[in-house]
Design a protein around this motif. Sequence first.
Motif, PDB file in Angstrom:
ATOM      1  N   LEU A 222      -3.333   0.482   9.998  1.00 15.00           N
ATOM      2  CA  LEU A 222      -2.806  -0.978   9.871  1.00 15.00           C
ATOM      3  C   LEU A 222      -3.490  -1.723   8.993  1.00 15.00           C
ATOM      4  O   LEU A 222      -2.779  -2.475   7.875  1.00 15.00           O
ATOM      5  N   ILE A 223      -4.952  -1.664   8.663  1.00 16.61           N
ATOM      6  CA  ILE A 223      -5.726  -2.154   7.813  1.00 16.61           C
ATOM      7  C   ILE A 223      -5.114  -1.880   6.415  1.00 16.61           C
ATOM      8  O   ILE A 223      -5.064  -2.318   5.468  1.00 16.61           O
ATOM      9  N   HIS A 224      -5.272  -0.350   6.329  1.00 16.43           N
ATOM     10  CA  HIS A 224      -5.122   0.382   4.896  1.00 16.43           C
ATOM     11  C   HIS A 224      -3.719  -0.223   4.332  1.00 16.43           C
ATOM     12  O   HIS A 224      -3.579  -0.612   3.192  1.00 16.43           O
ATOM     13  N   GLU A 225      -2.641  -0.136   5.277  1.00 13.69           N
ATOM     14  CA  GLU A 225      -1.258  -0.431   4.762  1.00 13.69           C
ATOM     15  C   GLU A 225      -1.336  -1.940   4.498  1.00 13.69           C
ATOM     16  O   GLU A 225      -0.342  -2.457   3.257  1.00 13.69           O
ATOM     17  N   LYS A 226      -1.835  -3.127   5.187  1.00 18.82           N
ATOM     18  CA  LYS A 226      -1.294  -4.303   5.118  1.00 18.82           C
ATOM     19  C   LYS A 226      -2.620  -4.971   4.442  1.00 18.82           C
ATOM     20  O   LYS A 226      -2.117  -5.983   3.828  1.00 18.82           O
ATOM     21  N   ALA A 227      -3.709  -4.498   4.504  1.00 18.88           N
ATOM     22  CA  ALA A 227      -4.889  -5.355   3.836  1.00 18.88           C
ATOM     23  C   ALA A 227      -5.593  -4.773   2.692  1.00 18.88           C
ATOM     24  O   ALA A 227      -6.408  -5.320   1.855  1.00 18.88           O
ATOM     25  N   ILE A 228      -5.239  -3.508   2.316  1.00 22.59           N
ATOM     26  CA  ILE A 228      -6.022  -2.881   1.203  1.00 22.59           C
ATOM     27  C   ILE A 228      -5.034  -2.572   0.205  1.00 22.59           C
ATOM     28  O   ILE A 228      -5.007  -2.921  -0.854  1.00 22.59           O
ATOM     29  N   LYS A 229      -3.921  -1.523   0.540  1.00 23.08           N
ATOM     30  CA  LYS A 229      -2.973  -1.253  -0.381  1.00 23.08           C
ATOM     31  C   LYS A 229      -2.169  -2.356  -1.281  1.00 23.08           C
ATOM     32  O   LYS A 229      -2.111  -2.072  -2.604  1.00 23.08           O
ATOM     33  N   PRO A 230      -1.833  -3.196  -0.617  1.00 24.16           N
ATOM     34  CA  PRO A 230      -1.179  -4.282  -1.691  1.00 24.16           C
ATOM     35  C   PRO A 230      -1.838  -5.078  -2.618  1.00 24.16           C
ATOM     36  O   PRO A 230      -1.477  -5.698  -3.214  1.00 24.16           O
ATOM     37  N   PHE A 231      -3.435  -4.977  -2.452  1.00 27.62           N
ATOM     38  CA  PHE A 231      -4.119  -5.457  -3.279  1.00 27.62           C
ATOM     39  C   PHE A 231      -4.755  -4.801  -4.506  1.00 27.62           C
ATOM     40  O   PHE A 231      -5.680  -4.846  -5.089  1.00 27.62           O
ATOM     41  N   LEU A 232      -4.461  -3.342  -4.269  1.00 28.63           N
ATOM     42  CA  LEU A 232      -4.822  -2.180  -5.265  1.00 28.63           C
ATOM     43  C   LEU A 232      -3.800  -2.063  -6.112  1.00 28.63           C
ATOM     44  O   LEU A 232      -2.679  -2.443  -6.126  1.00 28.63           O
TER      45      LEU A 232
ATOM     46  N   ALA B 143     -13.042  -5.722  19.463  1.00 30.84           N
ATOM     47  CA  ALA B 143     -13.349  -5.681  18.168  1.00 30.84           C
ATOM     48  C   ALA B 143     -12.107  -5.131  17.352  1.00 30.84           C
ATOM     49  O   ALA B 143     -11.601  -5.564  16.496  1.00 30.84           O
ATOM     50  N   HIS B 144     -11.662  -4.057  17.774  1.00 28.89           N
ATOM     51  CA  HIS B 144     -10.402  -3.252  17.194  1.00 28.89           C
ATOM     52  C   HIS B 144      -9.302  -3.904  17.401  1.00 28.89           C
ATOM     53  O   HIS B 144      -8.203  -4.237  16.692  1.00 28.89           O
ATOM     54  N   LEU B 145      -9.164  -4.379  18.819  1.00 29.49           N
ATOM     55  CA  LEU B 145      -7.846  -5.292  19.066  1.00 29.49           C
ATOM     56  C   LEU B 145      -7.907  -6.689  18.238  1.00 29.49           C
ATOM     57  O   LEU B 145      -6.843  -7.157  17.683  1.00 29.49           O
ATOM     58  N   SER B 146      -8.909  -7.236  17.849  1.00 29.85           N
ATOM     59  CA  SER B 146      -8.911  -8.564  17.189  1.00 29.85           C
ATOM     60  C   SER B 146      -8.500  -8.105  15.470  1.00 29.85           C
ATOM     61  O   SER B 146      -7.905  -9.043  15.067  1.00 29.85           O
ATOM     62  N   SER B 147      -9.137  -6.934  15.207  1.00 32.07           N
ATOM     63  CA  SER B 147      -8.718  -6.679  13.731  1.00 32.07           C
ATOM     64  C   SER B 147      -7.134  -6.443  13.666  1.00 32.07           C
ATOM     65  O   SER B 147      -6.170  -7.234  12.902  1.00 32.07           O
ATOM     66  N   ALA B 148      -6.490  -5.857  14.816  1.00 28.17           N
ATOM     67  CA  ALA B 148      -5.112  -5.702  14.993  1.00 28.17           C
ATOM     68  C   ALA B 148      -4.155  -6.944  15.157  1.00 28.17           C
ATOM     69  O   ALA B 148      -3.074  -7.258  14.689  1.00 28.17           O
ATOM     70  N   ASP B 149      -5.143  -8.001  15.893  1.00 25.63           N
ATOM     71  CA  ASP B 149      -4.433  -8.905  16.396  1.00 25.63           C
ATOM     72  C   ASP B 149      -4.283 -10.033  15.044  1.00 25.63           C
ATOM     73  O   ASP B 149      -3.388 -10.862  14.872  1.00 25.63           O
ATOM     74  N   TYR B 150      -5.387  -9.957  14.271  1.00 26.35           N
ATOM     75  CA  TYR B 150      -5.154 -10.788  12.910  1.00 26.35           C
ATOM     76  C   TYR B 150      -4.028 -10.581  12.314  1.00 26.35           C
ATOM     77  O   TYR B 150      -3.386 -11.154  11.669  1.00 26.35           O
ATOM     78  N   LEU B 151      -3.449  -9.259  12.290  1.00 22.27           N
ATOM     79  CA  LEU B 151      -2.346  -8.702  11.442  1.00 22.27           C
ATOM     80  C   LEU B 151      -1.075  -8.900  12.014  1.00 22.27           C
ATOM     81  O   LEU B 151       0.160  -8.608  11.708  1.00 22.27           O
ATOM     82  N   GLY B 152      -1.275  -9.494  13.423  1.00 19.78           N
ATOM     83  CA  GLY B 152      -0.038  -9.868  14.199  1.00 19.78           C
ATOM     84  C   GLY B 152       0.498  -8.537  14.996  1.00 19.78           C
ATOM     85  O   GLY B 152       1.724  -8.541  15.303  1.00 19.78           O
ATOM     86  N   ASP B 153      -0.326  -7.476  15.069  1.00 19.81           N
ATOM     87  CA  ASP B 153       0.205  -6.238  15.595  1.00 19.81           C
ATOM     88  C   ASP B 153      -0.316  -5.644  16.959  1.00 19.81           C
ATOM     89  O   ASP B 153      -0.292  -4.610  17.143  1.00 19.81           O
ATOM     90  N   VAL B 154      -0.689  -6.700  17.890  1.00 18.71           N
ATOM     91  CA  VAL B 154      -0.850  -6.339  19.423  1.00 18.71           C
ATOM     92  C   VAL B 154       0.360  -6.942  20.138  1.00 18.71           C
ATOM     93  O   VAL B 154       0.473  -7.723  20.219  1.00 18.71           O
ATOM     94  N   PRO B 155       0.825  -5.868  20.915  1.00 23.76           N
ATOM     95  CA  PRO B 155       2.004  -6.217  21.630  1.00 23.76           C
ATOM     96  C   PRO B 155       1.638  -6.663  23.172  1.00 23.76           C
ATOM     97  O   PRO B 155       1.565  -5.969  24.041  1.00 23.76           O
ATOM     98  N   TRP B 156       1.078  -7.692  23.359  1.00 25.07           N
ATOM     99  CA  TRP B 156       0.256  -8.542  24.349  1.00 25.07           C
ATOM    100  C   TRP B 156       1.368  -8.353  25.743  1.00 25.07           C
ATOM    101  O   TRP B 156       0.791  -8.259  26.857  1.00 25.07           O
ATOM    102  N   ASN B 157       2.587  -8.282  25.157  1.00 35.18           N
ATOM    103  CA  ASN B 157       3.628  -8.136  26.602  1.00 35.18           C
ATOM    104  C   ASN B 157       3.585  -6.720  27.328  1.00 35.18           C
ATOM    105  O   ASN B 157       4.147  -6.613  28.124  1.00 35.18           O
TER     106      ASN B 157
ATOM    107  N   MET C 261      -4.148 -13.668   2.723  1.00 33.54           N
ATOM    108  CA  MET C 261      -3.711 -13.064   4.137  1.00 33.54           C
ATOM    109  C   MET C 261      -4.199 -13.705   5.333  1.00 33.54           C
ATOM    110  O   MET C 261      -5.102 -13.432   5.936  1.00 33.54           O
ATOM    111  N   PRO C 262      -3.309 -14.926   5.631  1.00 33.28           N
ATOM    112  CA  PRO C 262      -3.535 -15.721   6.771  1.00 33.28           C
ATOM    113  C   PRO C 262      -3.394 -14.750   8.019  1.00 33.28           C
ATOM    114  O   PRO C 262      -2.688 -13.941   8.031  1.00 33.28           O
ATOM    115  N   PRO C 263      -4.084 -15.394   9.097  1.00 29.53           N
ATOM    116  CA  PRO C 263      -3.813 -14.475  10.376  1.00 29.53           C
ATOM    117  C   PRO C 263      -2.603 -14.808  11.141  1.00 29.53           C
ATOM    118  O   PRO C 263      -2.113 -15.624  10.715  1.00 29.53           O
ATOM    119  N   ALA C 264      -2.229 -14.019  11.960  1.00 31.34           N
ATOM    120  CA  ALA C 264      -1.161 -14.487  12.841  1.00 31.34           C
ATOM    121  C   ALA C 264      -1.211 -15.642  13.434  1.00 31.34           C
ATOM    122  O   ALA C 264      -2.462 -16.236  13.824  1.00 31.34           O
TER     123      ALA C 264
END
Lengths: 230, 230
Positions: B114-124, B176-190, B219-222
Amino acid sequence: MAQLYHSALDPHSRFVRLIMGELQMEAELVEERVAERRREFLMLNPAGTIPVLVEHDGQVVPGANVIAEYLDETRGLVLGDRRLLPEEPAGRVEVRRLMNWFHAKFYVEVTEPLIHEKAIKPFLPANGGGGSPNPAVLRAARANIRYHVQYLGHLLHQRNWLAGEKLSYADLAAAAHLSSADYLGDVPWNESETAKHWYAKVKSRPAFRALLNDRIRGMPPATHYADLDF
Amino acid sequence: MAQLYHSALDPHSRFVRLIMGELQMEAELVEERVAERRREFLMLNPAGTIPVLVEHDGQVVPGANVIAEYLDETRGLVLGDRRLLPEEPAGRVEVRRLMNWFHAKFYVEVTEPLIHEKAIKPFLPANGGGGSPNPAVLRAARANIRYHVQYLGHLLHQRNWLAGEKLSYADLAAAAHLSSADYLGDVPWNESETAKHWYAKVKSRPAFRALLNDRIRGMPPATHYADLDF
């Protein structure tokens, strides 16, 4: 008796077998093919990985580093001066840093690709990811291991053992990974006389004997594999 | 003052920041871009990875788990009943098992892609591995995280905290891991009310506040990221 779920060529399992050897701890070895995802095994360790130690009292301890910490805390203290995890904070940091170096970095860069290409892929069906080893992957792993052997030589230039003046988990982790690569004939010992000398010392310990007797079906080891004077 | 080399969205760094928060330990945060392979940073940690803690006395402690063990041994004991690594062997095995679950398995299956695709790749740059996120990789990570959130719910069904009756390193690693995914809006809390309720408890701890204030440039958070009542 305790049981260790392991695989003969798996370096993380070999690390635990070396620890048990140093502790003179007996355990039944159970060869586990993790790719089969056996239900009973997943009940023991939902992560589906080896090694897993099952204690004589039923306590399940999954994962090389978790087992190493557990064995130090439950059996290692009695070794006194020969304890495999030092007492002082700085020594503990260095041993754990090097354990991670081999279990994570060396594994990803060397042992995992070598074992996958040479000992797993050729035995899988073609429609299940099987095939002959990919030369580009082997080439990369063999380039990486040269750099790791040089790093070993660098560390050992001013130390008797990898993490300091005594044998520690760092030596067992490094030797476990090197032994897997050495079985496959892929350790460039000519890169460092110092590293080779250190490996000969570890290799001649009684704890190492069982590893040197391992034979993988359909895949004999490199000719010098069990040779203490290689 | 101690220094922590870290990256804001890196879950292993976040884990250490949560520990330091629980210990009320101050440290200067130094944002390190590991891809640049800075020479001074590689001198500190030849593995080139974050997080790295540099103690006020100069002791270098690299790697999330090594730092966690080090901080427990040097500062954690004084927490007494609130110590983040339990005293008894079985409790220590379970906490370390779950730390590894998140730092290795969850990381490879969820946070790293998730971090590589959404927060690293687009800025390379395009000729340096850059580009827009690969939908197939995102889809796989989002399928994987559903299973992990369900596993959290399963564990929390009969426990107050992830590894037992007390807050431990296991909760901090998972959060810690969930918070990184949650920043990106990718935790299915339901997927699990139980897991969501547990995360709300961890999220409302003072130690978590600094993480909720993190903002990645461009890159603002969810929208619900910092909301304690999400």
